[in-house]
Design a protein around this motif. Structure first.
Motif, mmCIF file in Angstrom:
data_model
loop_
_atom_site.group_PDB
_atom_site.id
_atom_site.type_symbol
_atom_site.label_atom_id
_atom_site.label_comp_id
_atom_site.label_asym_id
_atom_site.label_seq_id
_atom_site.Cartn_x
_atom_site.Cartn_y
_atom_site.Cartn_z
ATOM 1 N N LEU A 169 46.205 31.504 46.881
ATOM 2 C CA LEU A 169 44.871 31.765 46.345
ATOM 3 C C LEU A 169 44.897 32.097 44.855
ATOM 4 C CD1 LEU A 169 43.311 33.823 49.274
ATOM 5 C CD2 LEU A 169 42.967 31.403 48.723
ATOM 6 N N GLY A 170 46.068 32.042 44.262
ATOM 7 C CA GLY A 170 46.249 32.362 42.858
ATOM 8 C C GLY A 170 45.294 31.675 41.895
ATOM 9 N N PRO A 171 44.949 30.403 42.106
ATOM 10 C CA PRO A 171 44.032 29.741 41.165
ATOM 11 C C PRO A 171 42.607 30.315 41.160
ATOM 12 C CG PRO A 171 45.297 28.118 42.395
ATOM 13 C CD PRO A 171 45.555 29.455 43.031
ATOM 14 N N LEU A 172 42.257 31.119 42.150
ATOM 15 C CA LEU A 172 40.910 31.695 42.211
ATOM 16 C C LEU A 172 40.891 33.071 41.560
ATOM 17 C CD1 LEU A 172 39.932 30.851 45.914
ATOM 18 C CD2 LEU A 172 39.398 29.549 43.844
ATOM 19 N N SER A 173 39.895 33.298 40.738
ATOM 20 C CA SER A 173 39.732 34.630 40.128
ATOM 21 C C SER A 173 39.266 35.614 41.194
ATOM 22 C CB SER A 173 38.695 34.558 39.007
ATOM 23 O OG SER A 173 37.393 34.358 39.566
ATOM 24 N N ALA A 174 39.307 36.890 40.864
ATOM 25 C CA ALA A 174 38.823 37.923 41.789
ATOM 26 C C ALA A 174 37.352 37.680 42.123
ATOM 27 C CB ALA A 174 39.033 39.311 41.198
ATOM 28 N N ASP A 175 36.555 37.286 41.126
ATOM 29 C CA ASP A 175 35.141 36.990 41.374
ATOM 30 C C ASP A 175 34.980 35.780 42.288
ATOM 31 O OD1 ASP A 175 34.283 39.141 39.857
ATOM 32 O OD2 ASP A 175 33.876 37.930 38.066
ATOM 33 N N ASP A 176 35.793 34.733 42.054
ATOM 34 C CA ASP A 176 35.754 33.556 42.929
ATOM 35 C C ASP A 176 36.069 33.944 44.364
ATOM 36 O OD1 ASP A 176 35.250 31.810 40.805
ATOM 37 O OD2 ASP A 176 37.359 31.197 40.603
ATOM 38 N N ARG A 177 37.087 34.766 44.529
ATOM 39 C CA ARG A 177 37.498 35.182 45.888
ATOM 40 C C ARG A 177 36.390 35.961 46.582
ATOM 41 N NH1 ARG A 177 43.837 36.991 45.706
ATOM 42 N NH2 ARG A 177 44.568 35.276 44.414
ATOM 43 N N ARG A 178 35.780 36.895 45.857
ATOM 44 C CA ARG A 178 34.684 37.683 46.462
ATOM 45 C C ARG A 178 33.519 36.784 46.837
ATOM 46 N NH1 ARG A 178 36.585 41.588 42.959
ATOM 47 N NH2 ARG A 178 35.316 40.857 41.219
ATOM 48 N N GLY A 218 32.368 36.157 50.678
ATOM 49 C CA GLY A 218 31.005 36.476 51.120
ATOM 50 C C GLY A 218 30.288 35.262 51.691
ATOM 51 N N ALA A 219 30.438 34.127 51.037
ATOM 52 C CA ALA A 219 29.777 32.907 51.519
ATOM 53 C C ALA A 219 30.334 32.479 52.876
ATOM 54 C CB ALA A 219 29.939 31.782 50.499
ATOM 55 N N LEU A 220 31.646 32.542 53.034
ATOM 56 C CA LEU A 220 32.239 32.153 54.326
ATOM 57 C C LEU A 220 31.873 33.154 55.416
ATOM 58 C CD1 LEU A 220 35.712 30.808 53.172
ATOM 59 C CD2 LEU A 220 33.790 29.481 54.088
ATOM 60 N N ARG A 221 31.785 34.440 55.064
ATOM 61 C CA ARG A 221 31.358 35.442 56.051
ATOM 62 C C ARG A 221 29.948 35.124 56.551
ATOM 63 N NH1 ARG A 221 31.685 39.591 53.163
ATOM 64 N NH2 ARG A 221 33.763 40.247 53.789
ATOM 65 N N ARG A 222 29.032 34.828 55.622
ATOM 66 C CA ARG A 222 27.657 34.497 56.025
ATOM 67 C C ARG A 222 27.640 33.254 56.912
ATOM 68 N NH1 ARG A 222 27.059 35.930 50.798
ATOM 69 N NH2 ARG A 222 26.789 33.801 50.035
#
Length: 182
Positions: free
Chosen positions: A154-163, A167-171
């Motif tokens: 997951l390194g290519p994703l920023s902390a904001d991207d990950r959050r 959140g989108a996948l949780r929804r």
């Protein structure tokens, strides 16, 4: 009819395999709704990401003499806490596979000395599955490497991207009814 201007433009450096598939659909079926193609692309990306992440996890599990389904059972028993034990039915609920598949996993893990099965003293029909000391030690080592590997992938994703993705996948999962194990 889909508007050709709606098809996202992506530079070659940023394009993934799904961009190519989406462009092919747009070329061959310009009548398909752009929102529908966007949905197909997103589901395709989720599916491909699942496949590629799984492929990226295999070597880590192999280093520990495990396959992902075996690790999943060991990790499930580990995270429920001491005495690191569940009924076979309890494991079945968390695994989303058939009872035959669980039995196969348990047989393999038992042969490796990583779990033990015994009859539930309060229900003679139920079988309880418990981590052995060797199983506990192995899963504790493997999970450290597994988490580090996931972090690397997951390194290519920023902390904001990950959050945002989390959140989108949780929804999405909640909307699909995936609100609790079992």
């Amino acid at each position: 009819m889909a508007d050709p201007e709606v098809v996202p433009t992506v530079t070659a450096a940023d394009a993934d395999a799904i961009d190519e598939l989406r462009a092919q659909w747009h070329r061959e079926r310009p009548d398909l709704d752009a929102a529908g193609l966007d949905a197909m692309a997103l589901v395709g990306r989720i599916t491909r990401a699942n496949h590629l992440l799984g492929k990226g996890m295999k070597p880590i599990f192999a280093e520990h003499g495990l396959e992902f389904p075996e690790f999943d059972v060991l990790a499930t028993l580990r995270r429920v806490g001491a005495p690191h034990e569940l009924t076979a039915g309890g494991l079945l609920k968390t695994a989303m596979v058939t009872s035959g598949a669980i039995t196969n996993r348990l047989d393999k893990l038992e042969r490796k000395g990583l779990i033990e099965r015994h009859q539930d003293p309060s229900d003679r029909r139920a079988i309880r599955v418990r981590l052995t000391e060797a199983g506990l030690e192995l899963v504790d080592r493997a999970v450290v490497d597994h988490v580090a590997n996931e972090e690397r992938m997951l390194g290519p994703l920023s902390a904001d991207d990950r959050r945002a993705l989390d959140g989108a996948l949780r929804r999405l999962l909640v909307s699909l009814g995936d609100t609790h194990l079992g």
